[in-house]
Design an enzyme around this catalytic site. Structure first.
Site, mmCIF file in Angstrom:
data_model
loop_
_atom_site.group_PDB
_atom_site.id
_atom_site.type_symbol
_atom_site.label_atom_id
_atom_site.label_comp_id
_atom_site.label_asym_id
_atom_site.label_seq_id
_atom_site.Cartn_x
_atom_site.Cartn_y
_atom_site.Cartn_z
ATOM 1 N N ALA A 196 9.075 3.220 -7.575
ATOM 2 C CA ALA A 196 9.552 2.320 -8.640
ATOM 3 C C ALA A 196 10.920 1.731 -8.340
ATOM 4 O O ALA A 196 11.478 1.023 -9.171
ATOM 5 C CB ALA A 196 9.584 3.069 -9.968
ATOM 6 N N VAL B 223 7.840 11.454 -1.523
ATOM 7 C CA VAL B 223 6.451 11.716 -1.935
ATOM 8 C C VAL B 223 5.578 12.194 -0.770
ATOM 9 O O VAL B 223 4.480 12.697 -0.988
ATOM 10 C CB VAL B 223 5.795 10.482 -2.618
ATOM 11 N N SER C 247 11.550 7.234 -6.534
ATOM 12 C CA SER C 247 11.544 6.571 -5.232
ATOM 13 C C SER C 247 12.219 7.481 -4.225
ATOM 14 O O SER C 247 12.664 8.577 -4.566
ATOM 15 C CB SER C 247 12.195 5.196 -5.286
ATOM 16 N N ALA D 268 -6.874 3.494 6.509
ATOM 17 C CA ALA D 268 -7.515 4.792 6.239
ATOM 18 C C ALA D 268 -6.931 5.402 4.968
ATOM 19 O O ALA D 268 -7.659 5.935 4.121
ATOM 20 C CB ALA D 268 -7.308 5.729 7.423
ATOM 21 N N ALA D 269 -5.614 5.313 4.831
ATOM 22 C CA ALA D 269 -4.964 5.884 3.640
ATOM 23 C C ALA D 269 -5.420 5.146 2.378
ATOM 24 O O ALA D 269 -5.743 5.771 1.357
ATOM 25 C CB ALA D 269 -3.448 5.792 3.779
ATOM 26 N N TYR E 80 -2.829 2.764 7.768
ATOM 27 C CA TYR E 80 -2.688 2.225 6.404
ATOM 28 C C TYR E 80 -4.066 2.011 5.761
ATOM 29 O O TYR E 80 -4.303 2.400 4.610
ATOM 30 C CB TYR E 80 -1.909 0.912 6.491
HETATM 31 P P1 NAP Z 1 8.133 -1.978 -1.203
HETATM 32 O O1 NAP Z 1 8.755 -3.174 -1.791
HETATM 33 O O2 NAP Z 1 8.300 -1.683 0.244
HETATM 34 O O3 NAP Z 1 8.596 -0.690 -2.079
HETATM 35 C C1 NAP Z 1 8.081 0.565 -1.767
HETATM 36 C C2 NAP Z 1 8.574 1.593 -2.751
HETATM 37 O O4 NAP Z 1 7.985 2.854 -2.362
HETATM 38 C C3 NAP Z 1 10.076 1.775 -2.711
HETATM 39 O O5 NAP Z 1 10.595 1.998 -4.005
HETATM 40 C C4 NAP Z 1 10.246 3.026 -1.847
HETATM 41 O O6 NAP Z 1 11.386 3.811 -2.167
HETATM 42 C C5 NAP Z 1 9.013 3.810 -2.220
HETATM 43 N N1 NAP Z 1 8.680 4.779 -1.172
HETATM 44 C C6 NAP Z 1 8.297 4.547 0.100
HETATM 45 N N2 NAP Z 1 8.151 5.706 0.762
HETATM 46 C C7 NAP Z 1 8.463 6.678 -0.115
HETATM 47 C C8 NAP Z 1 8.539 8.086 -0.023
HETATM 48 N N3 NAP Z 1 8.256 8.751 1.094
HETATM 49 N N4 NAP Z 1 8.902 8.783 -1.129
HETATM 50 C C9 NAP Z 1 9.219 8.141 -2.280
HETATM 51 N N5 NAP Z 1 9.168 6.821 -2.427
HETATM 52 C C10 NAP Z 1 8.800 6.096 -1.347
HETATM 53 O O7 NAP Z 1 6.532 -1.967 -1.416
HETATM 54 P P2 NAP Z 1 5.607 -2.892 -2.339
HETATM 55 O O8 NAP Z 1 5.278 -4.111 -1.572
HETATM 56 O O9 NAP Z 1 6.159 -2.997 -3.700
HETATM 57 O O10 NAP Z 1 4.269 -2.007 -2.357
HETATM 58 C C11 NAP Z 1 3.974 -1.088 -3.383
HETATM 59 C C12 NAP Z 1 2.575 -0.531 -3.152
HETATM 60 O O11 NAP Z 1 1.640 -1.602 -3.139
HETATM 61 C C13 NAP Z 1 2.427 0.196 -1.816
HETATM 62 O O12 NAP Z 1 1.599 1.312 -1.963
HETATM 63 C C14 NAP Z 1 1.749 -0.841 -0.946
HETATM 64 O O13 NAP Z 1 0.999 -0.248 0.087
HETATM 65 C C15 NAP Z 1 0.877 -1.551 -1.961
HETATM 66 N N6 NAP Z 1 0.509 -2.900 -1.547
HETATM 67 C C16 NAP Z 1 1.453 -3.859 -1.368
HETATM 68 C C17 NAP Z 1 1.080 -5.124 -0.956
HETATM 69 C C18 NAP Z 1 2.065 -6.235 -0.749
HETATM 70 O O14 NAP Z 1 1.652 -7.290 -0.241
HETATM 71 N N7 NAP Z 1 3.326 -6.077 -1.114
HETATM 72 C C19 NAP Z 1 -0.283 -5.395 -0.715
HETATM 73 C C20 NAP Z 1 -1.216 -4.394 -0.907
HETATM 74 C C21 NAP Z 1 -0.815 -3.141 -1.333
HETATM 75 P P3 NAP Z 1 12.911 3.264 -1.862
HETATM 76 O O15 NAP Z 1 13.101 2.093 -2.766
HETATM 77 O O16 NAP Z 1 13.757 4.438 -2.226
HETATM 78 O O17 NAP Z 1 12.934 2.942 -0.415
#
Ligand code: NAP
Length: 255
Positions: free
Chosen positions: A22, A72, A45, A165-166, A163
Site C-alpha cells: 500500500a 511479505v 509495505s 507462475a506466481a 512472475y
Molecule cells: P509498485 O508501484 O511497484 O508498488 C509495489 C508495492 O509493493 C510497494 O508498496 C512495495 O513496497 C510493495 N512491496 C514489494 N515487495 C514487497 C515486500 N517484499 N514486502 C512488502 N511490500 C512489498 O507496484 P504496482 O504496479 O502498484 O503493482 C501492485 C500489484 O499489481 C503487484 O502485485 C503487481 O504484480 C500487480 N500488477 C501490476 C500491474 C501494472 O501494470 N502496474 C499489472 C498487473 C499486475 P515499498 O513501497 O515499501 O517499496
C-alpha cells in the site's frame, strides 16, 4: 462539501482492512478508496517511509489508516504481523494481497534468487496473510479477500516465467480458498490488471511502453483509480454473491 458528505459512501464503516503493497501504486489507491468508504486501513509495505507516508496521506484526508512495515516475502514476519494486527484490532474483515515485484529475464538467464524472490513475494505471501487473518472472518461469518494477480498469469509473457507462475498460482489459491470458506460467507476473488501506470510500468521505459500500448485494444494503460474501483466493489456488500472469480481489467487484452 455538504453534498459530498450527504452522498458519501460509508458502507465499510467498522471494517478493518489490510492492504499489502500500500505504499505506492495500485495498493495505495486501494487503501485510499477503502478508507474513504469508512474502513480502518492497515497499510503494509516493505519500507517504513513508503507505508508511513501513504497512511499519513489518508489520515490527512480525514480517514483512518495506520502503517506497518513488513517484508511479505518472509513468512515468519507475516505470521508475526498478523498476530500483532489481531491483537491490536481484534479482527480483520478485508484482506487485499497486492504487494508484488518483478525480476524479469529469459529462463536460461534467470537466477534461482530471482525465481524464489518473485514466488515468495507475490505468491507465498498470499498463503501466509490468508492463513494468518482468516480466523476472525470465519468467526464473524463475513470476509472479503482480493488477490491482485496479473493478465500475465493467464496469457503469459516471455521473460516472466517467475512472475507468470506466481500470478497463475494466485488464481489457483483464490479458487481453492474460495471453495474452502464459502460456507462462512467469505468471498475470495482475484483481480488481473493489465498494463497500469505505476512505478512498476514506469520502469519499463518509454519505448517498451509505446510498444505495449499497441497490444491494448483500448490503446492506453489503465489507471490505479480504475483498478482500485473494481477492488473496492469486490469488498462491498453488493459483491457478496461473487466468489472464486478472476476479473481482468486490462483494456481488452484478455477477451
Ligand atoms: P509498485 O508501484 O511497484 O508498488 C509495489 C508495492 O509493493 C510497494 O508498496 C512495495 O513496497 C510493495 N512491496 C514489494 N515487495 C514487497 C515486500 N517484499 N514486502 C512488502 N511490500 C512489498 O507496484 P504496482 O504496479 O502498484 O503493482 C501492485 C500489484 O499489481 C503487484 O502485485 C503487481 O504484480 C500487480 N500488477 C501490476 C500491474 C501494472 O501494470 N502496474 C499489472 C498487473 C499486475 P515499498 O513501497 O515499501 O517499496
Amino acid at each position: 462539501m455538504l453534498i459530498n458528505i450527504i452522498m458519501s459512501d460509508k458502507t465499510l464503516e467498522n471494517k478493518v482492512a489490510v492492504v499489502t503493497g500500500a505504499g505506492r501504486g495500485i495498493g495505495k489507491e486501494i487503501a485510499k478508496q477503502l478508507a474513504s468508504k469508512g474502513a480502518k486501513v492497515i497499510c503494509v509495505s516493505r519500507s517504513e517511509n513508503s507505508c508511513g507516508a501513504a497512511a499519513e496521506e489518508i489520515r490527512a484526508e480525514g480517514f483512518q489508516a495506520e502503517a506497518m512495515a513488513v517484508d511479505v516475502a518472509d513468512g515468519q514476519a507475516v505470521n508475526a504481523a498478523c498476530e500483532k494486527i489481531l491483537e491490536a484490532h481484534g479482527t480483520v474483515d478485508i484482506l487485499i494481497n497486492n504487494a508484488g515485484i518483478t525480476k524479469d529475464g529469459l529462463i536460461l538467464r534467470m537466477s534461482d534468487d530471482d525465481w524464489y524472490n518473485v514466488l515468495n513475494t507475490n505468491l507465498s505471501s498470499c498463503f501466509h496473510w490468508c492463513k494468518g487473518l482468516l480466523r476472525p472472518m470465519t468467526k464473524k461469518r463475513w470476509g472479503r479477500i482480493v488477490n491482485i494477480s496479473s493478465v500475465v498469469g493467464k496469457i503469459g509473457n516471455p521473460g516472466q516465467v517467475n512472475y507468470g507462475a506466481a500470478k497463475a498460482g494466485m488464481l489457483g489459491l483464490t479458487k481453492c480458498l474460495a471453495r474452502e470458506v464459502a460456507s462462512r460467507n467469505i468471498t475470495v476473488n482475484a483481480v488481473l490488471p493489465g498494463f497500469t501506470t505505476t512505478d512498476m510500468t514506469d520502469a519499463l521505459g518509454e519505448e517498451i511502453i509505446k510498444e505495449a500500448t499497441k497490444m491494448v485494444p483500448l490503446k492506453r494503460f489503465g489507471t490505479v483509480n480504475e483498478v482500485a474501483g473494481l477492488v473496492s466493489y469486490l469488498c462491498s456488500e453488493e459483491a457478496g454473491y461473487m466468489t472464486g472469480k478472476d476479473f481482468s481489467i486490462d483494456g481488452g487484452m484478455v477477451m
